[in-house]
Scaffold this active site. Structure first.
Site, PDB file in Angstrom:
ATOM      1  N   ARG A  95      48.014  63.430  29.136  1.00 52.08           N
ATOM      2  CA  ARG A  95      47.625  62.457  30.158  1.00 52.08           C
ATOM      3  C   ARG A  95      48.177  62.944  31.494  1.00 52.08           C
ATOM      4  O   ARG A  95      49.041  63.834  31.533  1.00 52.08           O
ATOM      5  CB  ARG A  95      48.211  61.078  29.837  1.00 52.08           C
ATOM      6  CG  ARG A  95      47.594  60.485  28.601  1.00 52.08           C
ATOM      7  CD  ARG A  95      48.248  59.162  28.217  1.00 52.08           C
ATOM      8  NE  ARG A  95      47.741  58.711  26.931  1.00 52.08           N
ATOM      9  CZ  ARG A  95      48.456  58.084  26.010  1.00 52.08           C
ATOM     10  NH1 ARG A  95      49.729  57.815  26.227  1.00 52.08           N
ATOM     11  NH2 ARG A  95      47.912  57.710  24.872  1.00 52.08           N
TER      12      ARG A  95
ATOM     13  N   ARG B 226      41.389  52.954  18.867  1.00 50.32           N
ATOM     14  CA  ARG B 226      42.800  52.566  18.730  1.00 50.32           C
ATOM     15  C   ARG B 226      42.937  51.099  18.294  1.00 50.32           C
ATOM     16  O   ARG B 226      43.816  50.760  17.511  1.00 50.32           O
ATOM     17  CB  ARG B 226      43.551  52.833  20.045  1.00 50.32           C
ATOM     18  CG  ARG B 226      43.837  54.321  20.235  1.00 50.32           C
ATOM     19  CD  ARG B 226      44.463  54.676  21.563  1.00 50.32           C
ATOM     20  NE  ARG B 226      44.630  56.139  21.643  1.00 50.32           N
ATOM     21  CZ  ARG B 226      45.792  56.767  21.756  1.00 50.32           C
ATOM     22  NH1 ARG B 226      46.902  56.085  21.863  1.00 50.32           N
ATOM     23  NH2 ARG B 226      45.846  58.095  21.790  1.00 50.32           N
TER      24      ARG B 226
ATOM     25  N   ARG C 187      46.717  50.024  30.698  1.00 53.67           N
ATOM     26  CA  ARG C 187      47.395  51.321  30.853  1.00 53.67           C
ATOM     27  C   ARG C 187      46.440  52.342  31.468  1.00 53.67           C
ATOM     28  O   ARG C 187      46.852  53.250  32.188  1.00 53.67           O
ATOM     29  CB  ARG C 187      47.926  51.794  29.490  1.00 53.67           C
ATOM     30  CG  ARG C 187      48.824  53.001  29.597  1.00 53.67           C
ATOM     31  CD  ARG C 187      49.511  53.326  28.284  1.00 53.67           C
ATOM     32  NE  ARG C 187      48.564  53.823  27.284  1.00 53.67           N
ATOM     33  CZ  ARG C 187      48.890  54.113  26.029  1.00 53.67           C
ATOM     34  NH1 ARG C 187      50.120  53.939  25.603  1.00 53.67           N
ATOM     35  NH2 ARG C 187      47.988  54.556  25.186  1.00 53.67           N
TER      36      ARG C 187
ATOM     37  N   SER D 192      49.087  51.321  18.888  1.00 54.86           N
ATOM     38  CA  SER D 192      48.975  51.918  20.217  1.00 54.86           C
ATOM     39  C   SER D 192      48.894  50.819  21.277  1.00 54.86           C
ATOM     40  O   SER D 192      48.116  49.868  21.146  1.00 54.86           O
ATOM     41  CB  SER D 192      47.725  52.796  20.255  1.00 54.86           C
ATOM     42  OG  SER D 192      47.561  53.331  21.537  1.00 54.86           O
ATOM     43  N   GLY D 193      49.743  50.939  22.298  1.00 54.86           N
ATOM     44  CA  GLY D 193      49.706  49.991  23.410  1.00 54.86           C
ATOM     45  C   GLY D 193      50.688  48.844  23.263  1.00 54.86           C
ATOM     46  O   GLY D 193      50.838  48.020  24.169  1.00 54.86           O
ATOM     47  N   VAL D 194      51.429  48.788  22.142  1.00 60.12           N
ATOM     48  CA  VAL D 194      52.327  47.651  21.919  1.00 60.12           C
ATOM     49  C   VAL D 194      53.566  47.729  22.814  1.00 60.12           C
ATOM     50  O   VAL D 194      54.241  46.725  23.048  1.00 60.12           O
ATOM     51  CB  VAL D 194      52.715  47.553  20.417  1.00 60.12           C
ATOM     52  CG1 VAL D 194      53.695  48.649  20.016  1.00 60.12           C
ATOM     53  CG2 VAL D 194      53.283  46.190  20.087  1.00 60.12           C
ATOM     54  N   GLY D 195      53.895  48.957  23.270  1.00 58.08           N
ATOM     55  CA  GLY D 195      55.055  49.098  24.168  1.00 58.08           C
ATOM     56  C   GLY D 195      56.198  49.931  23.600  1.00 58.08           C
ATOM     57  O   GLY D 195      57.311  49.885  24.113  1.00 58.08           O
ATOM     58  N   LYS D 196      55.918  50.741  22.585  1.00 58.04           N
ATOM     59  CA  LYS D 196      56.972  51.574  21.982  1.00 58.04           C
ATOM     60  C   LYS D 196      57.571  52.515  23.027  1.00 58.04           C
ATOM     61  O   LYS D 196      58.785  52.605  23.193  1.00 58.04           O
ATOM     62  CB  LYS D 196      56.402  52.425  20.824  1.00 58.04           C
ATOM     63  CG  LYS D 196      55.741  51.643  19.721  1.00 58.04           C
ATOM     64  CD  LYS D 196      55.193  52.552  18.640  1.00 58.04           C
ATOM     65  CE  LYS D 196      54.077  53.477  19.096  1.00 58.04           C
ATOM     66  NZ  LYS D 196      52.839  52.793  19.504  1.00 58.04           N
TER      67      LYS D 196
HETATM   68  N1  LIG Z   1      56.347  43.445  26.858  1.00 57.84           N
HETATM   69  C1  LIG Z   1      55.372  43.910  27.632  1.00 57.84           C
HETATM   70  N2  LIG Z   1      54.666  43.086  28.388  1.00 57.84           N
HETATM   71  C2  LIG Z   1      53.655  43.508  29.169  1.00 57.84           C
HETATM   72  N3  LIG Z   1      53.274  44.800  29.240  1.00 57.84           N
HETATM   73  C3  LIG Z   1      53.935  45.702  28.477  1.00 57.84           C
HETATM   74  C4  LIG Z   1      55.013  45.290  27.645  1.00 57.84           C
HETATM   75  N4  LIG Z   1      55.489  46.402  27.008  1.00 57.84           N
HETATM   76  C5  LIG Z   1      54.732  47.433  27.430  1.00 57.84           C
HETATM   77  N5  LIG Z   1      53.821  47.014  28.320  1.00 57.84           N
HETATM   78  C6  LIG Z   1      52.768  47.822  28.962  1.00 57.84           C
HETATM   79  O1  LIG Z   1      51.788  48.083  27.969  1.00 57.84           O
HETATM   80  C7  LIG Z   1      51.226  49.369  28.131  1.00 57.84           C
HETATM   81  C8  LIG Z   1      51.396  50.169  26.845  1.00 57.84           C
HETATM   82  O2  LIG Z   1      52.775  50.430  26.644  1.00 57.84           O
HETATM   83  P1  LIG Z   1      53.251  51.800  25.992  1.00 57.84           P
HETATM   84  O3  LIG Z   1      52.548  52.947  26.622  1.00 57.84           O
HETATM   85  O4  LIG Z   1      54.732  51.789  26.044  1.00 57.84           O
HETATM   86  O5  LIG Z   1      52.713  51.584  24.516  1.00 57.84           O
HETATM   87  P2  LIG Z   1      52.899  52.502  23.228  1.00 57.84           P
HETATM   88  O6  LIG Z   1      53.157  51.604  22.102  1.00 57.84           O
HETATM   89  O7  LIG Z   1      53.914  53.552  23.497  1.00 57.84           O
HETATM   90  O8  LIG Z   1      51.463  53.140  23.093  1.00 57.84           O
HETATM   91  P3  LIG Z   1      51.004  54.512  22.341  1.00 57.84           P
HETATM   92  O9  LIG Z   1      51.277  54.328  20.919  1.00 57.84           O
HETATM   93  O10 LIG Z   1      49.553  54.588  22.653  1.00 57.84           O
HETATM   94  O11 LIG Z   1      51.766  55.629  22.947  1.00 57.84           O
HETATM   95  C9  LIG Z   1      51.934  50.001  29.322  1.00 57.84           C
HETATM   96  O12 LIG Z   1      51.125  49.862  30.466  1.00 57.84           O
HETATM   97  C10 LIG Z   1      53.223  49.176  29.457  1.00 57.84           C
HETATM   98  O13 LIG Z   1      53.677  49.134  30.794  1.00 57.84           O
HETATM   99  N1  LIG Z   2      52.816  60.496  12.637  1.00 57.25           N
HETATM  100  C1  LIG Z   2      53.099  60.734  13.920  1.00 57.25           C
HETATM  101  N2  LIG Z   2      52.644  59.898  14.876  1.00 57.25           N
HETATM  102  C2  LIG Z   2      52.966  60.167  16.143  1.00 57.25           C
HETATM  103  C3  LIG Z   2      53.737  61.265  16.508  1.00 57.25           C
HETATM  104  N3  LIG Z   2      53.887  61.276  17.848  1.00 57.25           N
HETATM  105  C4  LIG Z   2      53.243  60.199  18.294  1.00 57.25           C
HETATM  106  N4  LIG Z   2      52.690  59.522  17.276  1.00 57.25           N
HETATM  107  C5  LIG Z   2      51.915  58.282  17.301  1.00 57.25           C
HETATM  108  O1  LIG Z   2      50.600  58.552  17.718  1.00 57.25           O
HETATM  109  C6  LIG Z   2      50.057  57.386  18.291  1.00 57.25           C
HETATM  110  C7  LIG Z   2      49.324  57.731  19.534  1.00 57.25           C
HETATM  111  O2  LIG Z   2      50.164  58.265  20.503  1.00 57.25           O
HETATM  112  P1  LIG Z   2      49.627  58.567  21.989  1.00 57.25           P
HETATM  113  O3  LIG Z   2      50.765  59.230  22.687  1.00 57.25           O
HETATM  114  O4  LIG Z   2      48.424  59.430  21.839  1.00 57.25           O
HETATM  115  O5  LIG Z   2      49.292  57.222  22.567  1.00 57.25           O
HETATM  116  C8  LIG Z   2      51.232  56.436  18.538  1.00 57.25           C
HETATM  117  O6  LIG Z   2      51.176  55.432  17.541  1.00 57.25           O
HETATM  118  C9  LIG Z   2      52.437  57.284  18.309  1.00 57.25           C
HETATM  119  O7  LIG Z   2      53.503  56.538  17.767  1.00 57.25           O
HETATM  120  C10 LIG Z   2      54.200  62.131  15.474  1.00 57.25           C
HETATM  121  O8  LIG Z   2      54.904  63.131  15.678  1.00 57.25           O
HETATM  122  N5  LIG Z   2      53.857  61.825  14.205  1.00 57.25           N
END
Ligand SMILES: Nc1ncnc2c1ncn2[C@@H]1O[C@H](COP(=O)(O)OP(=O)(O)OP(=O)(O)O)[C@@H](O)[C@H]1O
Ligand SMILES: Nc1nc2c(ncn2[C@@H]2O[C@H](COP(=O)(O)O)[C@@H](O)[C@H]2O)c(=O)[nH]1
Length: 399
Positions: free
Chosen positions: A175, A279, A268, A144-148
């Site tokens: 959110r 997380r 974030r 979580s938070g890596v930037g996916k």
């Molecule tokens: N390469 C980067 N450098 C700096 N900040 C970044 C980078 N990639 C993403 N961010 C920032 O990091 C925060 C988390 O990114 P993001 O929400 O895309 O993560 P996520 O992996 O989708 O988290 P989750 O699994 O919780 O949904 C955001 O504020 C985003 O703008």
């Molecule tokens: N196994 C699954 N993981 C999921 C799914 N949708 C999102 N995710 C993962 O949950 C965490 C947290 O997400 P957040 O939106 O609450 O920040 C993140 O790692 C997602 O990749 C799903 O359908 N199945």
């Protein structure tokens, strides 16, 4: 249909029979596999056009209505059915568009077996057949938070017609800027648990204290729109998808350091301190699992966002297929046709008796390179036209 066994008329050595009732305009094809007979019924009555599946168990003499998974084919004026192996029935819809006439009814694939155990009833699953080697879905995981989400949003913005996002279900609260049906399908735990029992999910996992899951419908909605599906799921989910029949590319996104991950998660500003701590604790295990060999095909470090995005695009371009035509221009199966099968080849003889008429044509379906299955599409169909294909014609078809 009462309690009577379906009558297998016609060419029973091919296990496939088509019956047609001119009064009701109902037709059905029956396929016997082991102790079961699968009856795929339809109606060419425009007002009640439908396609349905019933199962007759020869051991107890009873009919059942199976749980039917996957997107169903749209009704057609007729179809023919042929057993291609002990797990799948090939359905060829008549008078349907070329991209919508080949379907697979799965009766005992790995996915169907799993779902049967889960649901506790007879289960069948539809999977649409598509020609050629369409690109595989993409599973993106990482802590979580890596930037996916950021990387996926960039991809979807740059290539809106190529990629489609699989909208997951979750029991967590939305959110501030999240939209139901776009970012997630936000749902209640008891509803989601029932949907899981009903076999609606490809995978589910408890993540950071909430339930998340990818529904079969979410994946199919993207593939049905002709797009390449992207799944943003956690490592447990990736493992489940890996074990399923959905052939995908698995990509793990890593942070440049744990400190940077923590910084991004905090900045974030969407989680409470307690949730951030949870997380981060989970991230340690995810990083361990994600970077150990076997589960993921590719690992990308998301240090500089633009660099990581360029690397992601390069990696996806590598997996793209070349644009080759896999079906003849005039591919359309009329009501009057017959079907035969030999090894991995299915011959569709179109026109009067499939042989004599001037408009008679024969198509050959090559099934030897089939990939994937429900949930999702069955890719790798190759269709050729013309012939001569030296196969004895003695099948069935709508008359
Ligand atoms: N390469 C980067 N450098 C700096 N900040 C970044 C980078 N990639 C993403 N961010 C920032 O990091 C925060 C988390 O990114 P993001 O929400 O895309 O993560 P996520 O992996 O989708 O988290 P989750 O699994 O919780 O949904 C955001 O504020 C985003 O703008
Ligand atoms: N196994 C699954 N993981 C999921 C799914 N949708 C999102 N995710 C993962 O949950 C965490 C947290 O997400 P957040 O939106 O609450 O920040 C993140 O790692 C997602 O990749 C799903 O359908 N199945």
């Amino acid at each position: 249909m009462g309690e009577e066994a379906p009558e297998l008329i016609g060419n029973t050595d091919r296990n496939s029979v088509l019956g047609y009732d001119p009064e009701s305009k109902d037709y059905s094809s029956s396929i016997a596999i082991g102790d079961k007979i699968y009856v795929v019924g339809g109606s060419d009555d425009d007002a009640n056009a439908s396609i349905s599946v019933k199962v007759f168990d020869k051991l107890n003499g009873k009919w059942s209505n199976p749980t039917v998974l996957g997107t169903k084919p749209t009704p057609s004026k007729g179809h023919s059915a042929i057993l291609i192996n002990k797990e799948q029935i090939l359905i060829i819809k008549s008078d349907s568009s070329p991209d919508d006439c080949i379907w697979f009814l799965e009766v005992d694939t790995q996915f169907v077996k799993q779902q049967r155990q889960l649901v506790g009833t007879e289960v069948v699953a539809w999977s649409k057949g598509i020609t050629g080697d369409a690109p595989k879905p993409i599973v993106i995981s990482g802590p979580s938070g890596v930037g996916k989400g950021t990387l996926i949003a960039k991809l979807m913005k740059e290539y809106p017609t190529t990629f489609g996002f699989s909208v997951s279900h979750t029991t967590r609260a939305p959110r501030e800027k999240e939209v139901n049906g776009v970012h997630y399908h936000f749902t209640e735990r008891n509803i989601m648990e029932k949907d899981i029992r009903d076999g609606k999910f490809l995978e589910t996992a408890a993540v950071h204290g909430n339930l998340y899951g990818t529904s079969i419908e979410a994946v199919e909605a993207v593939t049905n729109a002709g797009k390449r599906c992207i799944l943003d799921i956690d490592v447990q989910g990736a493992r489940s998808v890996r074990a399923s029949s959905l052939e995908a590319i698995f990509i793990f996104i890593c942070p440049p350091s744990f400190e940077e991950l923590e910084k991004r998660l905090r900045s974030r500003g969407t989680e409470t301190e307690e949730q951030v701590q949870k997380r981060l604790r989970n991230a340690k295990a995810e990083l361990d699992q994600g970077t150990s060999p076997g589960l993921f095909d590719h690992i990308l470090v998301n240090g500089d966002l633009e660099t990581c995005y360029e690397n992601l695009k390069k990696l996806l371009a590598l997996e793209e297929c070349t644009d080759v035509s896999y079906q003849p221009d005039n591919f359309k199966v009329p009501l009057c046709h017959s079907v035969t099968k030999k090894d991995h080849k299915v011959l569709i003889h179109c026109g009067n008796n499939g042989l004599e008429s001037e408009t008679a044509r024969t198509f050959m379906l090559d099934l030897s390179l089939l990939k994937g299955s429900a949930p999702g599409r069955t890719r790798g169909l190759y269709i050729s036209a013309g012939g001569p294909f030296t196969e004895n014609v003695n099948g069935m078809g709508q008359v």
